[in-house]
Design an enzyme around this catalytic site. Structure first.
Site, PDB file in Angstrom:
ATOM      1  N   LEU A 204       1.900   4.076  -1.894  1.00 26.23           N
ATOM      2  CA  LEU A 204       2.261   2.807  -2.558  1.00 26.23           C
ATOM      3  C   LEU A 204       1.019   2.250  -3.227  1.00 26.23           C
ATOM      4  O   LEU A 204       0.007   2.038  -2.556  1.00 26.23           O
ATOM      5  CB  LEU A 204       2.713   1.779  -1.515  1.00 26.23           C
ATOM      6  CG  LEU A 204       4.072   1.928  -0.853  1.00 26.23           C
ATOM      7  CD1 LEU A 204       4.219   0.860   0.226  1.00 26.23           C
ATOM      8  CD2 LEU A 204       5.186   1.793  -1.886  1.00 26.23           C
ATOM      9  N   HIS A 205       1.084   2.032  -4.519  1.00 28.82           N
ATOM     10  CA  HIS A 205      -0.061   1.381  -5.161  1.00 28.82           C
ATOM     11  C   HIS A 205       0.317   0.574  -6.399  1.00 28.82           C
ATOM     12  O   HIS A 205      -0.554  -0.062  -6.995  1.00 28.82           O
ATOM     13  CB  HIS A 205      -1.129   2.403  -5.522  1.00 28.82           C
ATOM     14  CG  HIS A 205      -0.772   3.239  -6.717  1.00 28.82           C
ATOM     15  ND1 HIS A 205       0.124   4.269  -6.643  1.00 28.82           N
ATOM     16  CD2 HIS A 205      -1.163   3.173  -8.012  1.00 28.82           C
ATOM     17  CE1 HIS A 205       0.258   4.817  -7.836  1.00 28.82           C
ATOM     18  NE2 HIS A 205      -0.505   4.172  -8.699  1.00 28.82           N
ATOM     19  N   ARG A 206       1.596   0.599  -6.820  1.00 27.55           N
ATOM     20  CA  ARG A 206       1.975  -0.167  -8.019  1.00 27.55           C
ATOM     21  C   ARG A 206       1.747  -1.650  -7.772  1.00 27.55           C
ATOM     22  O   ARG A 206       2.206  -2.180  -6.740  1.00 27.55           O
ATOM     23  CB  ARG A 206       3.464  -0.009  -8.328  1.00 27.55           C
ATOM     24  CG  ARG A 206       3.878   1.317  -8.754  1.00 27.55           C
ATOM     25  CD  ARG A 206       3.864   1.516 -10.249  1.00 27.55           C
ATOM     26  NE  ARG A 206       3.679   2.921 -10.452  1.00 27.55           N
ATOM     27  CZ  ARG A 206       2.650   3.502 -11.063  1.00 27.55           C
ATOM     28  NH1 ARG A 206       1.714   2.765 -11.609  1.00 27.55           N
ATOM     29  NH2 ARG A 206       2.561   4.798 -11.164  1.00 27.55           N
ATOM     30  N   ASP A 283       5.779   5.188  -5.011  1.00 24.79           N
ATOM     31  CA  ASP A 283       5.981   4.485  -6.281  1.00 24.79           C
ATOM     32  C   ASP A 283       5.137   5.138  -7.381  1.00 24.79           C
ATOM     33  O   ASP A 283       4.924   4.568  -8.439  1.00 24.79           O
ATOM     34  CB  ASP A 283       5.677   2.981  -6.155  1.00 24.79           C
ATOM     35  CG  ASP A 283       4.263   2.679  -5.683  1.00 24.79           C
ATOM     36  OD1 ASP A 283       3.421   3.611  -5.630  1.00 24.79           O
ATOM     37  OD2 ASP A 283       3.994   1.503  -5.371  1.00 24.79           O
TER      38      ASP A 283
END
Ligand code: UD1
Length: 363
Positions: A204-206, A283
């Site tokens: 997850l990094h968005r 993501d």
């Protein structure tokens, strides 16, 4: 024919690696590699150069982090003298990060031809910084290389001439196919005590997921339920780690026994982790493509994808951020019928070779 090739952020490295190799068979093409320094941590950058055998960059602009405007502007300021000095025949950019648009804009303003690899992808979501980078880079580019036919359709609809668009396949998949056997030698599963097929991997990094504590909290509701049934390995991006360290969500994550945070993984370890996972939650854009080829179910924790072929032909489900929907999709994925056996056309390990051959002819 000098070509300046630009990389900046982690997902660029696996895209440039096969191109740097393919150029060797076309002696007229003289590649130069410029790293903007957008990503700079050892585990976000150097490790990928070593593992993928990418030559040392001819230049590192060492631009580092910053707001979108500051980072883009700093890259432009640092890249302009490089183009002026080298007078290349073309500048080649990959993907959709800030380094892509920054260097693309510099090139065209200096009258240098711009080549975009991974052109034409559209999520339709203009709140996503990458979508803006994609739209603008494609609008500026002279030669546009697409990974899937939807990319070609999008560009044609936006008025790009057919003679400038080439459907060549996927350079990221070139790298995956080349390294899959090598990745099997990684000991990451033993190191983490994971049974093949008995764990999930999550990334997850968005900004839309991890900068907004409301959204991140809802994602963690789903994660909390899943980690009670199956261990989740969570290689954590610096943006996400920073956010967790500043938020009460950090304590919540630490309280989940089945959720295991690890440092950002190198390419080979991550490939092994994905290849043997029961399911991947992400993501990321590239991971949707990699799981398609690995035939591992992928749940995309976003409302849209710019890579629809991964849903049509691959293993991807776009599930959004609602915990109930994520859990339902997780159950479908782990109880599913197994892989479809289908892969997108031209995702065969030869994309970089096709690109180099076209550049040799057209530049
Ligand atoms: C960038 C890309 C994104 C890509 C992602 C992959 C843009 C707009 N975004 O997002 O498309 O999916 O890379 O990782 O270009 N940081 C470090 N060490 C590093 C790099 C970053 O600690 O080596 C931290 C910094 O606090 C920085 C933050 O991460 O401010 C975000 O980095 P940045 O490059 O701005 O964006 P990403 O979120 O990594």
């Amino acid at each position: 024919m000098k070509i300046i090739n630009v990389v900046g952020a982690r997902p660029n490295f696996m895209k440039i690696a096969p191109l740097m190799e393919a150029y060797r068979d076309f002696p007229r093409l003289q590649p130069l590699l410029v790293h903007t320094g957008q990503h700079y941590d050892e585990r976000m950058s150097d490790l990928f150069f070593h593992q993928l055998g990418i030559p040392e960059p001819d230049l590192n602009l060492e631009v580092g982090s910053g707001s979108h405007a500051a980072q883009t502007a700093e890259i432009m300021k640092a890249f302009e003298p490089v183009v002026l000095r080298h007078k290349p025949r073309a500048v080649l950019v990959v993907g959709d990060v800030n380094s892509t648009i920054a260097c693309g804009l510099v090139a065209v303003k200096l009258g240098v031809r711009l080549v975009h690899v991974e052109a034409g992808l559209r999520s339709g979501d203009r709140t996503m910084p990458e979508e803006i980078n994609r739209l603008l880079t494609d609008a500026l580019s002279d030669l546009l290389f697409c990974t899937e036919s939807v990319g070609v359709d999008n560009l044609r609809r936006e008025g790009v001439g057919a003679e400038r668009i080439f459907l060549v396949g996927n350079v990221m998949i070139d790298t995956l196919l080349k390294n899959k056997a090598k990745a099997e030698a990684s000991t990451i599963l033993e190191d983490l005590g994971l049974p093949p097929g008995g764990y999930a991997v999550m990334t997850l990094h968005r900004p839309s997921n991890v900068d907004d504590t409301g959204v991140f909290g809802r994602l963690l509701d789903a994660v909390e339920a899943i980690q009670r049934e199956m261990p989740i390995i969570f290689p954590i991006h610096p943006r996400t780690r920073n956010n967790l360290s500043r938020s009460p969500l950090g304590a919540r994550v630490e309280g989940m026994a089945g959720l295991r945070l690890i440092d950002p993984a190198g390419y080979l370890d991550f490939l092994k982790l994905m290849a043997h996972a029961r399911v991947v939650l992400t993501d990321s854009g590239g991971i949707q493509e990699e799981t398609t080829i690995l035939q591992v179910p992928c749940l995309t924790l976003r409302e849209n994808t710019e890579r629809p072929v991964t849903v049509e032909m691959g293993t991807n489900q776009v599930v959004g951020t609602d915990p109930t929907k994520i859990l339902a999709a997780y159950r479908r994925a782990v109880g599913g019928r197994g892989p479809s056996g289908r892969t997108p056309p031209l995702w065969d390990g030869q994309a970089a070779r096709r690109i180099a051959a076209i550049l040799d002819e057209k530049l």
